[in-house]
Design an enzyme around this catalytic site. Structure first.
Site: not given
Length: 104
Positions: A41-42
């Site tokens: 996840c960014w």
């Protein structure tokens, strides 16, 4: 940072799938959203902001002072209510009026 999706509460609308820039959120056989590899996840919060049921949380890393805290967003008209829950259960609210967002 990573997200957690409370799949049991997900209504399967697919909005989070549409906005995830990394294409990390998938739909299970039950039609509900999940993230296969949370570590990828960014941390952009796009899915958190789009979820109409508020079942996606961003877990705040130690680099953000989170130490296990989590963030969630609720929309009320043009106001975004950012709810930050600390690991001790203490809750902080930040209200942002979208009309003034570029003034900060």
């Amino acid at each position: 940072m990573s997200i957690r999706i409370q799949s049991e509460r997900c209504i399967g609308c697919g909005k989070c799938l549409d906005v995830c820039p990394g294409n990390l959120i998938k739909r299970g056989e039950d039609g509900k959203a999940y993230i296969r590899h949370p570590q990828d996840c960014w941390g952009c919060t796009s899915c958190v902001k789009e979820c109409p049921e508020n079942v996606i949380f961003l877990y705040l890393g130690i680099d953000m002072g989170g130490c296990g805290g989590r963030l969630n967003v609720e929309k009320e008209g043009h106001v975004w209510n950012w709810k930050i829950e600390g690991p001790d259960g203490q809750i902080h609210m930040i209200d942002v009026d979208q009309r003034d967002a570029n003034n900060y």
